[in-house]
Design a protein around this motif. Structure first.
Motif, PDB file in Angstrom:
ATOM      1  N   LEU A  95       0.832  -1.195   0.000  1.00 20.44           N
ATOM      2  CA  LEU A  95       0.000   0.000   0.000  1.00 20.44           C
ATOM      3  C   LEU A  95       0.873   1.254   0.000  1.00 20.44           C
ATOM      4  O   LEU A  95       0.648   2.182  -0.774  1.00 20.44           O
ATOM      5  N   GLU A  96       1.887   1.273   0.842  1.00 18.15           N
ATOM      6  CA  GLU A  96       2.793   2.414   0.919  1.00 18.15           C
ATOM      7  C   GLU A  96       3.486   2.668  -0.416  1.00 18.15           C
ATOM      8  O   GLU A  96       3.616   3.810  -0.855  1.00 18.15           O
ATOM      9  N   GLU A  97       3.887   1.602  -1.079  1.00 20.68           N
ATOM     10  CA  GLU A  97       4.545   1.740  -2.383  1.00 20.68           C
ATOM     11  C   GLU A  97       3.591   2.340  -3.419  1.00 20.68           C
ATOM     12  O   GLU A  97       3.970   3.224  -4.182  1.00 20.68           O
ATOM     13  N   GLN A  98       2.347   1.878  -3.431  1.00 21.48           N
ATOM     14  CA  GLN A  98       1.357   2.415  -4.368  1.00 21.48           C
ATOM     15  C   GLN A  98       1.131   3.911  -4.120  1.00 21.48           C
ATOM     16  O   GLN A  98       1.032   4.694  -5.056  1.00 21.48           O
ATOM     17  N   LEU A  99       1.042   4.281  -2.863  1.00 21.94           N
ATOM     18  CA  LEU A  99       0.812   5.683  -2.524  1.00 21.94           C
ATOM     19  C   LEU A  99       2.022   6.544  -2.891  1.00 21.94           C
ATOM     20  O   LEU A  99       1.867   7.628  -3.445  1.00 21.94           O
ATOM     21  N   ALA A 100       3.210   6.061  -2.584  1.00 21.37           N
ATOM     22  CA  ALA A 100       4.431   6.838  -2.824  1.00 21.37           C
ATOM     23  C   ALA A 100       4.675   7.081  -4.309  1.00 21.37           C
ATOM     24  O   ALA A 100       5.103   8.168  -4.704  1.00 21.37           O
ATOM     25  N   THR A 101       4.400   6.078  -5.144  1.00 27.56           N
ATOM     26  CA  THR A 101       4.696   6.224  -6.570  1.00 27.56           C
ATOM     27  C   THR A 101       3.641   7.019  -7.330  1.00 27.56           C
ATOM     28  O   THR A 101       3.873   7.438  -8.444  1.00 27.56           O
ATOM     29  N   GLY A 102       2.503   7.252  -6.729  1.00 29.05           N
ATOM     30  CA  GLY A 102       1.456   7.979  -7.443  1.00 29.05           C
ATOM     31  C   GLY A 102       0.999   9.209  -6.713  1.00 29.05           C
ATOM     32  O   GLY A 102       1.399  10.333  -7.012  1.00 29.05           O
ATOM     33  N   LEU A 125       1.399  10.475  -3.555  1.00 28.77           N
ATOM     34  CA  LEU A 125       2.305  11.336  -2.793  1.00 28.77           C
ATOM     35  C   LEU A 125       3.207  12.156  -3.699  1.00 28.77           C
ATOM     36  O   LEU A 125       3.484  13.320  -3.419  1.00 28.77           O
ATOM     37  N   SER A 126       3.653  11.560  -4.810  1.00 17.95           N
ATOM     38  CA  SER A 126       4.538  12.300  -5.701  1.00 17.95           C
ATOM     39  C   SER A 126       3.818  13.487  -6.352  1.00 17.95           C
ATOM     40  O   SER A 126       4.367  14.581  -6.436  1.00 17.95           O
ATOM     41  N   ILE A 127       2.581  13.290  -6.783  1.00 16.06           N
ATOM     42  CA  ILE A 127       1.853  14.414  -7.391  1.00 16.06           C
ATOM     43  C   ILE A 127       1.489  15.453  -6.331  1.00 16.06           C
ATOM     44  O   ILE A 127       1.538  16.658  -6.584  1.00 16.06           O
ATOM     45  N   ALA A 128       1.180  15.028  -5.122  1.00 14.63           N
ATOM     46  CA  ALA A 128       0.871  15.975  -4.047  1.00 14.63           C
ATOM     47  C   ALA A 128       2.095  16.839  -3.732  1.00 14.63           C
ATOM     48  O   ALA A 128       1.992  18.057  -3.581  1.00 14.63           O
ATOM     49  N   LYS A 129       3.264  16.222  -3.662  1.00 16.37           N
ATOM     50  CA  LYS A 129       4.494  16.969  -3.389  1.00 16.37           C
ATOM     51  C   LYS A 129       4.791  17.967  -4.502  1.00 16.37           C
ATOM     52  O   LYS A 129       5.212  19.087  -4.246  1.00 16.37           O
ATOM     53  N   GLU A 130       4.548  17.556  -5.758  1.00 18.61           N
ATOM     54  CA  GLU A 130       4.742  18.480  -6.889  1.00 18.61           C
ATOM     55  C   GLU A 130       3.853  19.701  -6.754  1.00 18.61           C
ATOM     56  O   GLU A 130       4.291  20.830  -6.980  1.00 18.61           O
ATOM     57  N   LYS A 131       2.599  19.475  -6.415  1.00 22.51           N
ATOM     58  CA  LYS A 131       1.629  20.582  -6.308  1.00 22.51           C
ATOM     59  C   LYS A 131       2.010  21.539  -5.186  1.00 22.51           C
ATOM     60  O   LYS A 131       1.848  22.745  -5.317  1.00 22.51           O
TER      61      LYS A 131
END
Length: 185
Positions: free
Chosen positions: A166-173, A175-181
């Motif tokens: 679950l953590e891997e799925q969140l981190a690769t999708g 969380l990465s777009i949230a950090k970009e924003k």
């Protein structure tokens, strides 16, 4: 409308006990918005004037869903507008999107910010989380199955209870777009 214009809106959907609340990110730059909160609050104001939770909520679930459907027929964006009123953070997480009209409202009002996320778990996993299918228990299955078809989800998250997966799925999708924003400031 909201007090802060969002940079990103993650619209989570999934069946009961799929883990959509568990999967949603924490506070900070994110705010968690629940569409069921305004539904329960408004239903209590016109019907049952107590806090709806647990067994009590289950007792009135069918009536509350029917009432909510009637409100959406009159005004499809009603619960969405109530939910976003207190939004203060730049990233909104709507943890309980259940109706196509909810998605359409966000797509229409926040087209560039809205992303759809589906949380899925097998029936076996959902049963382990105390879900039990009861024929006829919910008179309007749209609140449970309305987004099962016809929506192109930006992400589908499998939540079978494996924390690292679950953590891997969140981190690769997500969380990465949230950090970009957040960096766009």
């Amino acid at each position: 409308m909201a007090t802060v214009e969002p940079k990103l809106i993650l619209l989570f959907s999934g069946k009961r006990k799929s883990g959509k609340y568990y999967v949603t990110l924490g506070p900070g730059v994110c705010c968690i918005l629940r569409l069921s909160g305004p539904l329960k609050q408004q239903y209590a104001q016109v019907g049952i004037s107590v806090q709806l939770s647990g067994e009590y909520e289950e007792k009135y679930r069918a009536d509350m869903i029917q009432w909510g459907e009637k409100q959406r027929e009159k005004d499809p964006g009603f619960f969405c507008r109530v939910a976003i009123k207190a939004a203060q953070q730049p990233i909104w997480i709507v943890s309980d999107t259940r109706h196509l009209s909810d998605l359409q409202w966000f797509w229409r009002n926040y087209p560039s910010q809205s992303r759809c996320v589906r949380v899925e778990a097998s029936e076996e996993t959902r049963r382990e989380r105390d879900w039990e299918f009861t024929t006829g228990a919910i008179p309007t299955p749209i609140s449970e199955c309305g987004l099962d078809q016809g929506v192109d989800f930006d992400w589908i998250i499998k939540n079978e209870g494996d924390g690292s997966q679950l953590e891997e799925q969140l981190a690769t999708g997500l969380l990465s777009i949230a950090k970009e924003k957040v960096k766009e400031d």
